[in-house]
Design a protein around this motif. Structure first.
Motif, mmCIF file in Angstrom:
data_model
loop_
_atom_site.group_PDB
_atom_site.id
_atom_site.type_symbol
_atom_site.label_atom_id
_atom_site.label_comp_id
_atom_site.label_asym_id
_atom_site.label_seq_id
_atom_site.Cartn_x
_atom_site.Cartn_y
_atom_site.Cartn_z
ATOM 1 N N THR A 61 43.561 42.829 17.760
ATOM 2 C CA THR A 61 42.141 42.516 17.788
ATOM 3 C C THR A 61 41.421 42.941 16.510
ATOM 4 O O THR A 61 40.231 42.756 16.379
ATOM 5 C CB THR A 61 41.449 43.193 18.990
ATOM 6 O OG1 THR A 61 41.588 44.619 18.863
ATOM 7 C CG2 THR A 61 42.062 42.733 20.297
ATOM 8 N N GLN A 62 42.144 43.520 15.573
ATOM 9 C CA GLN A 62 41.570 43.970 14.306
ATOM 10 C C GLN A 62 42.346 43.362 13.148
ATOM 11 O O GLN A 62 43.538 43.066 13.267
ATOM 12 C CB GLN A 62 41.641 45.503 14.205
ATOM 13 C CG GLN A 62 40.884 46.259 15.281
ATOM 14 C CD GLN A 62 39.397 46.314 15.016
ATOM 15 O OE1 GLN A 62 38.964 46.463 13.876
ATOM 16 N NE2 GLN A 62 38.601 46.201 16.066
ATOM 17 N N PRO A 113 36.799 43.374 13.605
ATOM 18 C CA PRO A 113 37.333 42.620 14.757
ATOM 19 C C PRO A 113 37.831 41.248 14.326
ATOM 20 O O PRO A 113 37.210 40.581 13.506
ATOM 21 C CB PRO A 113 36.120 42.507 15.699
ATOM 22 C CG PRO A 113 35.190 43.584 15.272
ATOM 23 C CD PRO A 113 35.393 43.752 13.804
ATOM 24 N N PRO A 134 35.039 38.678 16.359
ATOM 25 C CA PRO A 134 33.798 39.406 16.675
ATOM 26 C C PRO A 134 32.912 38.593 17.611
ATOM 27 O O PRO A 134 32.807 37.377 17.487
ATOM 28 C CB PRO A 134 33.144 39.595 15.304
ATOM 29 C CG PRO A 134 33.721 38.502 14.450
ATOM 30 C CD PRO A 134 35.119 38.303 14.946
ATOM 31 N N LYS A 135 32.280 39.287 18.542
ATOM 32 C CA LYS A 135 31.421 38.639 19.534
ATOM 33 C C LYS A 135 29.933 38.856 19.252
ATOM 34 O O LYS A 135 29.098 38.072 19.713
ATOM 35 C CB LYS A 135 31.740 39.170 20.938
ATOM 36 C CG LYS A 135 33.207 39.043 21.340
ATOM 37 C CD LYS A 135 33.664 37.599 21.363
ATOM 38 C CE LYS A 135 35.118 37.492 21.819
ATOM 39 N NZ LYS A 135 35.605 36.101 21.738
ATOM 40 N N ARG A 136 29.623 39.919 18.513
ATOM 41 C CA ARG A 136 28.221 40.270 18.283
ATOM 42 C C ARG A 136 28.018 40.483 16.778
ATOM 43 O O ARG A 136 28.206 41.573 16.252
ATOM 44 C CB ARG A 136 27.846 41.522 19.079
ATOM 45 C CG ARG A 136 28.065 41.365 20.593
ATOM 46 C CD ARG A 136 27.711 42.632 21.355
ATOM 47 N NE ARG A 136 26.291 42.967 21.221
ATOM 48 C CZ ARG A 136 25.318 42.392 21.929
ATOM 49 N NH1 ARG A 136 25.604 41.433 22.799
ATOM 50 N NH2 ARG A 136 24.063 42.761 21.756
ATOM 51 N N ASN A 166 23.594 46.423 19.102
ATOM 52 C CA ASN A 166 24.999 46.783 19.308
ATOM 53 C C ASN A 166 25.965 45.775 18.679
ATOM 54 O O ASN A 166 26.821 45.195 19.365
ATOM 55 C CB ASN A 166 25.290 46.918 20.809
ATOM 56 C CG ASN A 166 26.647 47.551 21.088
ATOM 57 O OD1 ASN A 166 27.127 48.351 20.294
ATOM 58 N ND2 ASN A 166 27.261 47.174 22.191
ATOM 59 N N ASP A 207 29.177 44.225 16.571
ATOM 60 C CA ASP A 207 30.540 44.645 16.260
ATOM 61 C C ASP A 207 30.934 44.233 14.842
ATOM 62 O O ASP A 207 32.020 44.561 14.371
ATOM 63 C CB ASP A 207 31.550 44.130 17.283
ATOM 64 C CG ASP A 207 31.516 42.620 17.469
ATOM 65 O OD1 ASP A 207 30.938 41.930 16.615
ATOM 66 O OD2 ASP A 207 32.054 42.144 18.481
ATOM 67 N N LEU A 208 30.021 43.529 14.151
ATOM 68 C CA LEU A 208 30.249 43.169 12.752
ATOM 69 C C LEU A 208 28.915 42.836 12.087
ATOM 70 O O LEU A 208 28.081 42.140 12.667
ATOM 71 C CB LEU A 208 31.188 41.956 12.655
ATOM 72 C CG LEU A 208 31.490 41.448 11.241
ATOM 73 C CD1 LEU A 208 32.230 42.498 10.430
ATOM 74 C CD2 LEU A 208 32.301 40.148 11.291
ATOM 75 N N ALA A 219 28.095 49.606 12.420
ATOM 76 C CA ALA A 219 29.207 48.673 12.707
ATOM 77 C C ALA A 219 29.931 48.387 11.401
ATOM 78 O O ALA A 219 29.373 48.597 10.312
ATOM 79 C CB ALA A 219 28.676 47.383 13.322
#
Length: 332
Positions: A54-55, A68, A71-73, A131, A133-134, A153
């Protein structure tokens, strides 16, 4: 005596059977335990492998960092990065916005996106609350804030580019969407070519001046700046004569506008809701200098909205929208 031997023999046999049974149970237990430990190790290794999957590591202006894989966010800092992200199929969770409302082509997809406003320093509180993630940001905008951003992040700083196509490819490389970026660019090129052919038949050699009404000034754009290049080079609309080629844009007074006297004027209001912009526009329309211009007499003033064209020449989405606007205006 025989009876006693038989008894002893029977006891020995019984003890032997019990010993074998106990050993068997112990070995079974050891085998089961080993199997369980092996399974546990396999599960743990699988979890670690999943975590690694996942990374991935990317090279950035600040060195190699782990981000990530999917990335989702995502936050794209700079006013244009959110549009570039969306062109690649990624809806940012928070953006810096110049206008209060999104342009029409982003209104629905960005309905849940947080607006952080725009300032010289990012809204760290809002970024933290979203929040992410990237975080992806241009170095010219966020280099000074990198340490603070990277604590929130993983933050990828990208180099300054003169062409949005290079910016799009940079972002696509980070997200693993290089092929999609190429498709976006090719699709726009095809639409530009098609629009240029239509406009050539509609407008021909008639001159076009691209003008913006701002709160404090009136600006006309030449063909060597992003938005002017889109109008005059990409769409092939002939620029006004005697525009100084050394100038990307010119702040001009109302008295000077008639000196250029184009056949058509593409007129953009920087912010339709701004009272100063509206007042300046009304003052210009009421002027006899304006009323005597060729484009005004021929009713060839093509008005475009501010937020709709804000990213013109800097985003494929804005350019696609502008193509439709220009075609619609000149076809009428």
């Amino acid at each position: 005596m025989k009876k006693q031997r038989s008894l002893i023999t029977g006891l020995v046999i019984l003890l032997f059977v019990m010993l074998i049974t106990a050993c068997g149970a112990e070995n079974e237990g050891n085998l089961t335990g080993n199997a369980g430990n092996s399974a546990g190790k396999a599960d743990h290794t699988g979890e670690e492998a999943a975590a690694v999957d996942t990374q991935h590591v990317v090279s950035t202006l600040k060195g190699d960092i782990s981000i990530p894989t999917e990335p989702k966010r995502v936050i794209g800092l700079s006013v244009v990065y959110p549009e570039l992200l969306y062109a690649l199929g990624v809806v940012p969770i928070a953006i810096q916005n110049y206008h209060q409302d999104f342009p029409s082509y982003l209104k629905e997809p960005f309905k849940d996106t947080i607006k952080m406003g725009i300032a010289q320093t990012p809204n760290f509180e809002a970024i933290l609350a979203s929040n992410p993630d990237l975080i992806i940001a241009p170095s010219w905008w966020s280099d000074k804030d990198y340490d603070q951003l990277s604590k929130i992040a993983p933050t990828v700083l990208l180099p300054q580019r003169d062409d949005w196509r290079d910016e799009l490819r940079d972002i696509a490389k980070v997200l693993g969407k290089v092929e999609q970026a190429d498709e976006v660019i090719q699709d726009l090129q095809a639409k530009e070519t098609e629009a240029k052919e239509k406009l050539d038949s509609l407008v021909g050699d008639e001159t076009v001046m691209y003008m913006m009404i701002m709160a404090k000034e009136i600006v006309i754009y030449g063909e060597n700046i992003d938005r002017g290049s889109f109008i005059h080079k990409k769409l092939g609309l002939k620029p006004i004569d005697d525009y100084p080629q050394s100038e990307l844009s010119i702040s001009i007074s109302l008295e000077k506008i008639p000196e250029y006297n184009p056949d058509h004027i593409i007129l953009q209001l920087d912010d339709e809701s701004n009272e100063e912009v509206q007042n300046r526009y009304e003052e210009m329309r009421d002027s006899s200098l304006w009323k005597n211009m060729t484009a005004v007499k021929k009713d060839q003033i093509h008005i475009m909205g501010g937020k709709e064209w804000f990213s013109l020449g800097m985003s494929p989405l804005a350019d696609l929208h502008a193509i439709e606007d220009v075609l619609d205006a000149f076809e009428k």
